[in-house]
Design a protein around this motif. Structure first.
Motif, PDB file in Angstrom:
ATOM      1  N   LEU A  25       8.121   9.375 -18.632  1.00  0.00           N
ATOM      2  CA  LEU A  25       8.336  10.799 -18.308  1.00  0.00           C
ATOM      3  C   LEU A  25       9.256  11.025 -17.114  1.00  0.00           C
ATOM      4  N   TYR A  26       9.505   9.972 -16.338  1.00  0.00           N
ATOM      5  CA  TYR A  26      10.206  10.147 -15.061  1.00  0.00           C
ATOM      6  C   TYR A  26      11.524  10.932 -15.200  1.00  0.00           C
ATOM      7  N   ASP A  27      12.373  10.521 -16.135  1.00  0.00           N
ATOM      8  CA  ASP A  27      13.703  11.141 -16.185  1.00  0.00           C
ATOM      9  C   ASP A  27      13.645  12.611 -16.569  1.00  0.00           C
ATOM     10  N   ALA A  67      10.408  -6.457  -4.327  1.00  0.00           N
ATOM     11  CA  ALA A  67      10.507  -5.420  -3.303  1.00  0.00           C
ATOM     12  C   ALA A  67      11.915  -5.418  -2.723  1.00  0.00           C
ATOM     13  N   ALA A  68      12.412  -4.226  -2.469  1.00  0.00           N
ATOM     14  CA  ALA A  68      13.762  -4.100  -1.919  1.00  0.00           C
ATOM     15  C   ALA A  68      13.847  -4.715  -0.524  1.00  0.00           C
ATOM     16  N   GLU A  69      12.696  -4.829   0.158  1.00  0.00           N
ATOM     17  CA  GLU A  69      12.719  -5.381   1.515  1.00  0.00           C
ATOM     18  C   GLU A  69      12.650  -6.906   1.519  1.00  0.00           C
ATOM     19  N   ALA A  70      12.593  -7.512   0.336  1.00  0.00           N
ATOM     20  CA  ALA A  70      12.607  -8.985   0.252  1.00  0.00           C
ATOM     21  C   ALA A  70      13.204  -9.358  -1.100  1.00  0.00           C
ATOM     22  N   VAL A  94      19.675  -1.272  -6.011  1.00  0.00           N
ATOM     23  CA  VAL A  94      18.374  -1.475  -5.359  1.00  0.00           C
ATOM     24  C   VAL A  94      17.458  -0.299  -5.700  1.00  0.00           C
ATOM     25  N   ALA A  95      16.287  -0.621  -6.276  1.00  0.00           N
ATOM     26  CA  ALA A  95      15.351   0.400  -6.784  1.00  0.00           C
ATOM     27  C   ALA A  95      16.011   1.141  -7.939  1.00  0.00           C
ATOM     28  N   CYS A  96      16.316   0.376  -8.974  1.00  0.00           N
ATOM     29  CA  CYS A  96      17.082   0.932 -10.109  1.00  0.00           C
ATOM     30  C   CYS A  96      16.257   1.874 -10.957  1.00  0.00           C
ATOM     31  N   MET A 153      24.468  13.837  -9.947  1.00  0.00           N
ATOM     32  CA  MET A 153      24.371  13.440  -8.522  1.00  0.00           C
ATOM     33  C   MET A 153      24.478  11.918  -8.412  1.00  0.00           C
ATOM     34  N   ARG A 154      23.814  11.185  -9.318  1.00  0.00           N
ATOM     35  CA  ARG A 154      23.949   9.713  -9.284  1.00  0.00           C
ATOM     36  C   ARG A 154      25.405   9.309  -9.490  1.00  0.00           C
ATOM     37  N   ARG A 155      26.056  10.037 -10.414  1.00  0.00           N
ATOM     38  CA  ARG A 155      27.429   9.649 -10.763  1.00  0.00           C
ATOM     39  C   ARG A 155      28.399   9.800  -9.594  1.00  0.00           C
ATOM     40  N   VAL A 165      17.102  -4.142  -9.143  1.00  0.00           N
ATOM     41  CA  VAL A 165      15.864  -4.579  -8.483  1.00  0.00           C
ATOM     42  C   VAL A 165      14.913  -3.390  -8.448  1.00  0.00           C
ATOM     43  N   ASP A 166      13.663  -3.600  -8.798  1.00  0.00           N
ATOM     44  CA  ASP A 166      12.658  -2.537  -8.646  1.00  0.00           C
ATOM     45  C   ASP A 166      11.279  -3.192  -8.600  1.00  0.00           C
ATOM     46  N   LEU A 167      10.352  -2.506  -7.941  1.00  0.00           N
ATOM     47  CA  LEU A 167       8.980  -3.027  -7.849  1.00  0.00           C
ATOM     48  C   LEU A 167       8.163  -2.715  -9.094  1.00  0.00           C
ATOM     49  N   SER A 183      22.110   2.214  -3.726  1.00  0.00           N
ATOM     50  CA  SER A 183      20.707   2.601  -3.582  1.00  0.00           C
ATOM     51  C   SER A 183      20.640   4.107  -3.792  1.00  0.00           C
ATOM     52  N   ILE A 184      19.903   4.507  -4.812  1.00  0.00           N
ATOM     53  CA  ILE A 184      19.925   5.915  -5.216  1.00  0.00           C
ATOM     54  C   ILE A 184      18.499   6.463  -5.240  1.00  0.00           C
ATOM     55  N   PHE A 185      18.265   7.489  -4.442  1.00  0.00           N
ATOM     56  CA  PHE A 185      16.969   8.173  -4.375  1.00  0.00           C
ATOM     57  C   PHE A 185      15.818   7.220  -4.037  1.00  0.00           C
ATOM     58  N   ASP A 230       0.821  -1.224   0.000  1.00  0.00           N
ATOM     59  CA  ASP A 230       0.000   0.000   0.000  1.00  0.00           C
ATOM     60  C   ASP A 230       0.850   1.266   0.000  1.00  0.00           C
ATOM     61  N   TYR A 231       1.943   1.247   0.790  1.00  0.00           N
ATOM     62  CA  TYR A 231       2.741   2.476   0.889  1.00  0.00           C
ATOM     63  C   TYR A 231       3.321   2.864  -0.479  1.00  0.00           C
ATOM     64  N   TYR A 232       3.389   1.879  -1.378  1.00  0.00           N
ATOM     65  CA  TYR A 232       4.026   2.099  -2.686  1.00  0.00           C
ATOM     66  C   TYR A 232       3.021   2.557  -3.751  1.00  0.00           C
ATOM     67  N   ALA A 233       1.750   2.094  -3.613  1.00  0.00           N
ATOM     68  CA  ALA A 233       0.744   2.389  -4.652  1.00  0.00           C
ATOM     69  C   ALA A 233       0.162   3.788  -4.448  1.00  0.00           C
TER      70      ALA A 233
HETATM   71  C1  LIG Z   1      12.806   8.193  -6.923  1.00  0.00           C
HETATM   72  S1  LIG Z   1      12.880   6.708  -7.833  1.00  0.00           S
HETATM   73  C2  LIG Z   1      14.638   6.437  -7.962  1.00  0.00           C
HETATM   74  C3  LIG Z   1      14.993   5.507  -9.090  1.00  0.00           C
HETATM   75  C4  LIG Z   1      16.452   5.407  -9.458  1.00  0.00           C
HETATM   76  N1  LIG Z   1      17.251   4.777  -8.433  1.00  0.00           N
HETATM   77  C5  LIG Z   1      17.015   6.752  -9.851  1.00  0.00           C
HETATM   78  O1  LIG Z   1      18.166   7.020  -9.501  1.00  0.00           O
HETATM   79  O2  LIG Z   1      16.337   7.482 -10.561  1.00  0.00           O
HETATM   80  C6  LIG Z   1      12.387   5.492  -6.674  1.00  0.00           C
HETATM   81  C7  LIG Z   1      12.340   4.110  -7.264  1.00  0.00           C
HETATM   82  O3  LIG Z   1      12.199   3.217  -6.181  1.00  0.00           O
HETATM   83  C8  LIG Z   1      11.309   2.188  -6.564  1.00  0.00           C
HETATM   84  N2  LIG Z   1      10.792   1.642  -5.301  1.00  0.00           N
HETATM   85  C9  LIG Z   1      10.118   2.306  -4.333  1.00  0.00           C
HETATM   86  N3  LIG Z   1       9.866   1.493  -3.305  1.00  0.00           N
HETATM   87  C10 LIG Z   1      10.403   0.281  -3.626  1.00  0.00           C
HETATM   88  C11 LIG Z   1      10.502  -0.960  -2.949  1.00  0.00           C
HETATM   89  N4  LIG Z   1       9.996  -1.141  -1.758  1.00  0.00           N
HETATM   90  N5  LIG Z   1      11.129  -1.972  -3.566  1.00  0.00           N
HETATM   91  C12 LIG Z   1      11.659  -1.806  -4.801  1.00  0.00           C
HETATM   92  N6  LIG Z   1      11.601  -0.652  -5.488  1.00  0.00           N
HETATM   93  C13 LIG Z   1      10.987   0.383  -4.895  1.00  0.00           C
HETATM   94  C14 LIG Z   1      10.305   2.870  -7.458  1.00  0.00           C
HETATM   95  O4  LIG Z   1       9.625   1.941  -8.268  1.00  0.00           O
HETATM   96  C15 LIG Z   1      11.206   3.830  -8.227  1.00  0.00           C
HETATM   97  O5  LIG Z   1      11.692   3.221  -9.374  1.00  0.00           O
END
Ligand SMILES: C[S@@+](CC[C@H](N)C(=O)[O-])C[C@H]1O[C@@H](n2cnc3c(N)ncnc32)[C@H](O)[C@@H]1O
Length: 345
Positions: A144-146, A234-237, A185-187, A160-162, A208-210, A250-252, A123-126
């Protein structure tokens, strides 16, 4: 040997890129005003002037170019793909803006829940993070995200990622990249995985990403390069074996997690790392990192749907990492980002 040509190329490319996104940032602010949707929130804490922001931004681009000069990574173009496709995304972002702003006006962050992909995610993610249409769960949002993030940060998200590549380069000294596994993690859309791949063509990479839609976007960004193993989880499992990764990044991510999930994710990172392995964390500044900028952090969750940001901004990351067995190596700030380097004892 120092790579001065690479340094000049990187600085010139990133400066042009900054100009492009600075223009888009101003354009979206103007459009937001025109739609009568400018945020009226006045932070109680101090905010930096535009000059201070730009001076720190320039310092980030300079450090990026110097890292190229010093051979820590090669010069990189961040917008992979056809320029026309990129401009099309810019147009789509501007077309999406009124919808996102009207959701902000009514504090409605529910479009993600209506996506078919919302079934089975926590739920916290949706939720519509940043008031993005579809949250992280639609193809449109992934597309559109980037451009949205780079517009917000005036082109600074990629550099900043670099900053994470510098501790990785130090860790890699004397190691054979063919024997090294990195897990991001959460790529997201794979921007960082692409940067790592450009620097380390033979390293084994996992992302890894959800979000299936964001992982699909990663595949596109990696086109033409050796791929990465992409894991929808999920990053937590994480379905990754204990002590199997040399490097975890793990970035952002952390600012988008509830406090208890942050701790579970940290535990998972420590679990998958090999003893002596490297953890590189990049996320938003926290309160007090740059006291004169605290008002920016205070205002951020008023402008964007970021339900866990306030708790992130004051969370004790030092203790969280230490409790999970991730020992301190260094902590530094780079424009709006905080870089924390840890190793598993
Ligand atoms: C702000 S974006 C950052 C993405 C990327 N690391 C970047 O540098 O742009 C957050 C990312 O975390 C993922 N995310 C959020 N909660 C997550 C979780 N519990 N497990 C895996 N991915 C998750 C989202 O799907 C999204 O792709």
């Amino acid at each position: 040997m120092s790579n001065t040509v690479g340094m000049a190329t990187q600085l010139a490319g990133q400066t042009l890129r900054f100009g492009f996104y600075y223009g888009l940032n101003r354009l979206t602010s103007w459009r937001t005003d025109q739609l009568g949707q400018a945020s009226r929130y006045q932070p109680s804490r101090p905010v930096p002037s535009l000059q201070e922001l730009l001076a720190d931004h320039a310092q980030l681009l300079l450090s990026d170019a110097l890292a190229v000069r010093d051979g820590l990574y090669p010069p990189m173009e961040d917008e992979a793909g056809a320029p026309l496709g990129h401009l099309f995304r810019v147009r789509q972002m501007l077309a999406d803006l009124p919808g996102a702003l009207s959701r902000r006006a009514t504090a409605d962050a529910s479009t993600a829940k209506a996506e078919p992909a919302a079934t089975g995610v926590p739920d916290y993610y949706a939720q519509d993070f940043h008031f993005q249409t579809g949250g992280y769960l639609s193809e449109g949002s992934a597309r559109l995200y980037d451009v949205q993030v780079e517009t917000l940060f005036m082109g600074a998200a990629a550099p900043m990622r670099r900053t994470a590549l510098t501790p990785i380069a130090e860790f890699m000294r004397g190691r054979d990249q063919r024997t090294v596994t990195l897990v991001d993690v959460a790529c997201g859309t794979g921007r960082f995985l692409r940067q790592v791949r450009l620097a380390y063509p033979a390293m084994s990479l996992k992302g890894v990403d959800l979000s299936q839609a964001y992982l699909e976007e990663t595949r596109k960004h990696m086109r033409g390069l050796r791929g990465a193993e992409l894991i929808e989880a999920a990053a937590e499992a994480m379905p990754i074996a204990d002590a199997s990764a040399d490097i975890v990044t793990s970035i952002f991510l952390y600012h988008e997690l509830p406090p208890e999930v942050r701790r579970q994710v940290t535990g998972e990172i420590a679990r998958v790392l090999k003893p002596g392995g490297l953890f590189v964390f990049v996320d938003s500044l926290q309160m007090g990192d740059k006291p004169g900028w605290d008002g920016l952090l205070e205002g951020f969750p008023h402008r964007f749907h970021e339900p866990y940001y306030r708790s992130y901004a004051i969370d004790d990351l030092e203790a969280m990492f230490a409790d999970a067995g991730l020992a301190p190596q260094s902590t530094s700030t780079h424009y709006l980002a905080k870089l924390m380097v840890r190793h598993k004892a």
